[in-house]
Write a protein that holds these residues in place. Structure first.
Motif, PDB file in Angstrom:
ATOM      1  N   VAL A  78       1.025  -1.174  -0.032  1.00  0.00           N
ATOM      2  CA  VAL A  78       0.099  -0.202   0.001  1.00  0.00           C
ATOM      3  C   VAL A  78       0.871   1.221  -0.014  1.00  0.00           C
ATOM      4  O   VAL A  78       1.597   1.506   0.973  1.00  0.00           O
ATOM      5  CB  VAL A  78      -0.942   0.065   1.165  1.00  0.00           C
ATOM      6  CG1 VAL A  78      -1.877   1.046   1.262  1.00  0.00           C
ATOM      7  CG2 VAL A  78      -1.815  -1.308   1.243  1.00  0.00           C
ATOM      8  N   LEU A  79       0.799   1.976  -1.203  1.00  0.00           N
ATOM      9  CA  LEU A  79       1.823   3.182  -1.339  1.00  0.00           C
ATOM     10  C   LEU A  79       1.358   4.256  -0.201  1.00  0.00           C
ATOM     11  O   LEU A  79       2.315   4.911   0.326  1.00  0.00           O
ATOM     12  CB  LEU A  79       1.545   3.684  -2.588  1.00  0.00           C
ATOM     13  CG  LEU A  79       2.142   2.989  -3.932  1.00  0.00           C
ATOM     14  CD1 LEU A  79       1.745   3.861  -5.160  1.00  0.00           C
ATOM     15  CD2 LEU A  79       3.616   2.900  -3.657  1.00  0.00           C
ATOM     16  N   HIS A  80       0.220   4.343   0.327  1.00  0.00           N
ATOM     17  CA  HIS A  80      -0.027   5.262   1.145  1.00  0.00           C
ATOM     18  C   HIS A  80       0.625   5.153   2.592  1.00  0.00           C
ATOM     19  O   HIS A  80       0.565   5.881   3.530  1.00  0.00           O
ATOM     20  CB  HIS A  80      -1.709   5.368   1.499  1.00  0.00           C
ATOM     21  CG  HIS A  80      -2.328   5.537  -0.034  1.00  0.00           C
ATOM     22  ND1 HIS A  80      -2.167   7.142  -0.233  1.00  0.00           N
ATOM     23  CD2 HIS A  80      -3.332   5.277  -0.535  1.00  0.00           C
ATOM     24  CE1 HIS A  80      -3.060   7.239  -1.589  1.00  0.00           C
ATOM     25  NE2 HIS A  80      -3.511   6.167  -1.612  1.00  0.00           N
ATOM     26  N   LYS A  81       0.971   3.830   2.811  1.00  0.00           N
ATOM     27  CA  LYS A  81       1.789   3.543   3.916  1.00  0.00           C
ATOM     28  C   LYS A  81       2.939   3.793   4.168  1.00  0.00           C
ATOM     29  O   LYS A  81       3.902   3.300   4.894  1.00  0.00           O
ATOM     30  CB  LYS A  81       1.220   1.937   4.631  1.00  0.00           C
ATOM     31  CG  LYS A  81      -0.055   1.806   4.755  1.00  0.00           C
ATOM     32  CD  LYS A  81      -0.341   0.403   5.054  1.00  0.00           C
ATOM     33  CE  LYS A  81      -1.881   0.232   5.533  1.00  0.00           C
ATOM     34  NZ  LYS A  81      -2.345  -1.316   5.905  1.00  0.00           N
ATOM     35  N   VAL A  82       3.799   4.056   2.783  1.00  0.00           N
ATOM     36  CA  VAL A  82       5.149   4.273   2.651  1.00  0.00           C
ATOM     37  C   VAL A  82       5.488   5.638   3.355  1.00  0.00           C
ATOM     38  O   VAL A  82       4.553   6.599   3.653  1.00  0.00           O
ATOM     39  CB  VAL A  82       5.560   4.669   1.268  1.00  0.00           C
ATOM     40  CG1 VAL A  82       7.084   4.892   1.210  1.00  0.00           C
ATOM     41  CG2 VAL A  82       5.312   3.065   0.535  1.00  0.00           C
ATOM     42  N   GLU A  83       6.475   5.598   4.168  1.00  0.00           N
ATOM     43  CA  GLU A  83       6.805   6.837   5.300  1.00  0.00           C
ATOM     44  C   GLU A  83       7.071   8.127   4.229  1.00  0.00           C
ATOM     45  O   GLU A  83       7.488   8.183   3.141  1.00  0.00           O
ATOM     46  CB  GLU A  83       8.093   6.538   5.693  1.00  0.00           C
ATOM     47  CG  GLU A  83       8.056   5.642   6.926  1.00  0.00           C
ATOM     48  CD  GLU A  83       7.393   6.032   7.936  1.00  0.00           C
ATOM     49  OE1 GLU A  83       7.430   7.229   8.227  1.00  0.00           O
ATOM     50  OE2 GLU A  83       6.888   4.958   8.702  1.00  0.00           O
ATOM     51  N   PRO A  84       6.271   9.213   4.665  1.00  0.00           N
ATOM     52  CA  PRO A  84       6.151  10.131   3.837  1.00  0.00           C
ATOM     53  C   PRO A  84       7.484  10.984   3.403  1.00  0.00           C
ATOM     54  O   PRO A  84       7.848  11.553   2.592  1.00  0.00           O
ATOM     55  CB  PRO A  84       5.461  11.321   4.853  1.00  0.00           C
ATOM     56  CG  PRO A  84       4.525  10.451   5.642  1.00  0.00           C
ATOM     57  CD  PRO A  84       5.504   9.213   5.761  1.00  0.00           C
ATOM     58  N   VAL A  85       8.723  10.575   4.556  1.00  0.00           N
ATOM     59  CA  VAL A  85      10.003  11.198   3.980  1.00  0.00           C
ATOM     60  C   VAL A  85      10.393  10.378   3.050  1.00  0.00           C
ATOM     61  O   VAL A  85      11.273  11.096   2.070  1.00  0.00           O
ATOM     62  CB  VAL A  85      10.635  10.884   5.314  1.00  0.00           C
ATOM     63  CG1 VAL A  85      12.027  11.362   5.210  1.00  0.00           C
ATOM     64  CG2 VAL A  85      10.339  11.629   6.464  1.00  0.00           C
ATOM     65  N   GLN A  86      10.242   9.148   2.859  1.00  0.00           N
ATOM     66  CA  GLN A  86      10.684   8.218   1.635  1.00  0.00           C
ATOM     67  C   GLN A  86      10.117   8.701   0.408  1.00  0.00           C
ATOM     68  O   GLN A  86      10.724   9.203  -0.709  1.00  0.00           O
ATOM     69  CB  GLN A  86      10.561   6.915   1.852  1.00  0.00           C
ATOM     70  CG  GLN A  86      11.151   6.156   0.719  1.00  0.00           C
ATOM     71  CD  GLN A  86      10.985   4.626   0.940  1.00  0.00           C
ATOM     72  OE1 GLN A  86      10.591   4.055   2.301  1.00  0.00           O
ATOM     73  NE2 GLN A  86      10.955   3.886   0.080  1.00  0.00           N
ATOM     74  N   GLY A 127       3.268  14.579  -1.448  1.00  0.00           N
ATOM     75  CA  GLY A 127       3.617  13.100  -1.908  1.00  0.00           C
ATOM     76  C   GLY A 127       2.790  12.681  -3.315  1.00  0.00           C
ATOM     77  O   GLY A 127       2.781  11.303  -3.345  1.00  0.00           O
ATOM     78  N   LEU A 128       2.378  13.380  -4.001  1.00  0.00           N
ATOM     79  CA  LEU A 128       1.659  13.036  -5.192  1.00  0.00           C
ATOM     80  C   LEU A 128       2.628  13.119  -6.377  1.00  0.00           C
ATOM     81  O   LEU A 128       2.945  14.147  -6.855  1.00  0.00           O
ATOM     82  CB  LEU A 128       0.515  13.974  -5.570  1.00  0.00           C
ATOM     83  CG  LEU A 128      -0.492  13.712  -4.624  1.00  0.00           C
ATOM     84  CD1 LEU A 128      -1.743  14.817  -4.985  1.00  0.00           C
ATOM     85  CD2 LEU A 128      -1.289  12.544  -4.328  1.00  0.00           C
ATOM     86  N   PHE A 129       2.935  11.925  -6.799  1.00  0.00           N
ATOM     87  CA  PHE A 129       3.799  11.700  -8.066  1.00  0.00           C
ATOM     88  C   PHE A 129       2.974  12.563  -9.196  1.00  0.00           C
ATOM     89  O   PHE A 129       3.848  13.141 -10.311  1.00  0.00           O
ATOM     90  CB  PHE A 129       4.066  10.441  -8.480  1.00  0.00           C
ATOM     91  CG  PHE A 129       5.506  10.008  -7.822  1.00  0.00           C
ATOM     92  CD1 PHE A 129       6.759  10.412  -8.538  1.00  0.00           C
ATOM     93  CD2 PHE A 129       5.695   9.387  -6.531  1.00  0.00           C
ATOM     94  CE1 PHE A 129       7.887  10.154  -8.102  1.00  0.00           C
ATOM     95  CE2 PHE A 129       6.941   9.140  -5.973  1.00  0.00           C
ATOM     96  CZ  PHE A 129       8.124   9.406  -6.569  1.00  0.00           C
TER      97      PHE A 129
END
Length: 415
Positions: A78-86, A127-129
């Motif tokens: 789940v992309l939304h669970k990737v750390e925002p910093v990353q 956070g939006l590519f």
């Protein structure tokens, strides 16, 4: 699944990965995804093939992964669970690489953009590519100084930039730059072109848009180029134009998000425009035996049928024959607007109907005849509040039987 994937891969023993992108964009009304349901049942029969699936976590997608067999065989990421910093670090890297590449093609950029500007862009991306990609496309405009393009985006904070509305703000900024100081006539024309791109049943080329909307061939490409960061464009005007990302059609047709009426696309109004364009084109060009086929011959016996179709049925007419009824369903044909389309539809049904069936037969798309008749019947049922010509009443009782044999026979009877 069985004939196209399981059998061939079992016979060849090929090891591969199959990517199915954007599952959420399938027009699937089932409570769970039909594709995931079938995969859950059959994926174990092709052990050397892995599937990589992407999609927004809609309910039917999430439920589709719940069958026991698929749960055991699937890894969820789940992309939304990737750390925002990353995520922010990846977006910043994307921006840096993109600007370095731009510097190779544009003299005098030096250390542009500076660190503060780069950090501002990353904050705006949130956070939006898709934001980052659309930003780079806008700045990359070949006809404008990239520094000026970046300044336009960074100035957008003055028109209401706030976290959570990043994409909407970006799209408004791009549209403001595209519309600029155009007059009302150009505004209307550009909205019509945008409407054709985002509402077409199938992607349209600039040349097809020109024909359907009745514009000058010299007008459409420049207007599309003014919003090239929102679309996938090609130098060849016969290649289809597609929105760069699904979020733009969602934005530009939603009055709660696109609050500037200069840019807002009204689906009922623009479906009506496309419907009128399709019907008018068919009324002008449809004729008996358009592909000049020999007498008393089945389509399957014509060896050069494909070449004949390409020669005599241009893309605009093909789109009109296949898609006019889709626009009829969604067009604004209320009693106030119906008089603008009723005569054109009347002429089509009275004078061109059989020629339309003939073209559908040649195209191998007879199913569209049924869809078209059902659309007319539904249109009549909803709009009985005003008088219609007798032929419409007759069409309301049409029963069509299609026999898809080698002769491609169509039998139409009206009571």
């Amino acid at each position: 699944m069985n004939k196209m994937i399981i059998q061939p891969f079992n016979r060849t023993k090929i090891s591969t990965v199959i990517v199915i992108d954007a599952l959420d964009e399938c027009e699937d009304e089932n409570p769970a995804s039909a594709i995931l349901f079938i995969l859950g049942r059959l994926v174990s029969e092709i052990p050397k093939v892995k599937f990589f699936l992407t999609g927004r976590p809609e309910t039917r997608i999430s439920k589709g992964f719940r069958p026991l067999l698929l749960e055991k065989m699937a890894d969820m990421f789940v992309l939304h669970k990737v750390e925002p910093v990353q995520v922010d670090s990846d977006i910043q890297l994307f921006f840096r690489n993109s600007f370095l590449e731009l510097a190779h093609h544009w003299d005098g950029l030096g250390n542009w953009p500076d660190e503060e500007q780069l950090a501002d862009l990353c904050r705006r991306a949130a956070g939006l590519f898709v934001y980052a990609a659309a930003t780079v496309k806008f700045i990359y405009d070949n006809n404008r100084d990239p520094r000026s393009q970046l300044d336009i985006l960074l100035e957008s904070r003055k028109i209401g930039f706030c976290e959570g509305e990043t994409l909407d703000t970006l799209y408004i900024t791009i549209l403001k730059a595209a519309f600029g100081n155009r007059g009302p006539g150009d505004d209307t024309k550009l909205r019509s072109i945008l409407g054709a791109v985002v509402l077409a049943a199938n992607p349209l080329s600039p040349s097809t848009i020109t024909t359907l909307l009745g514009f000058n061939a010299r007008d459409v490409p420049p207007l599309l180029s003014s919003v090239n960061s929102l679309f996938i464009l090609h130098e060849d005007p016969s290649c289809p134009v597609r929105p760069f990302h699904k979020s733009f059609p969602d934005f530009v047709t939603d009055p709660d998000r696109c609050t500037n009426e200069r840019f807002l696309i009204s689906p009922p109004h623009h479906h009506l425009q496309l419907l009128d364009g399709c019907l008018s084109l068919m009324n002008r060009t449809l004729a008996k035996n358009m592909c000049k086929l020999p007498d008393a011959v089945a389509n399957s016996d014509v060896g050069d049928l494909k070449k004949r179709m390409e020669k005599y049925i241009d893309p605009a007419l093909r789109y009109a024959c296949l898609s006019w009824h889709a626009h009829l369903v969604d067009a604004d044909t209320t009693p106030a607007q119906a008089p603008t389309i009723t005569p054109t539809l009347h002429q089509f049904l009275e004078k061109k109907f059989l020629f339309w069936l003939e073209v559908l037969s040649v195209l191998g798309a007879l199913r569209h005849a049924v869809d078209g008749l059902e659309a007319i019947v539904g249109w009549l049922e909803v709009r009985r509040v005003f008088d219609v010509p007798p032929i419409f009443t007759q069409m309301g009782s049409v029963r069509a039987t299609l026999t898809l044999d080698s002769q491609c026979l169509i039998q139409v009877s009206a009571s």
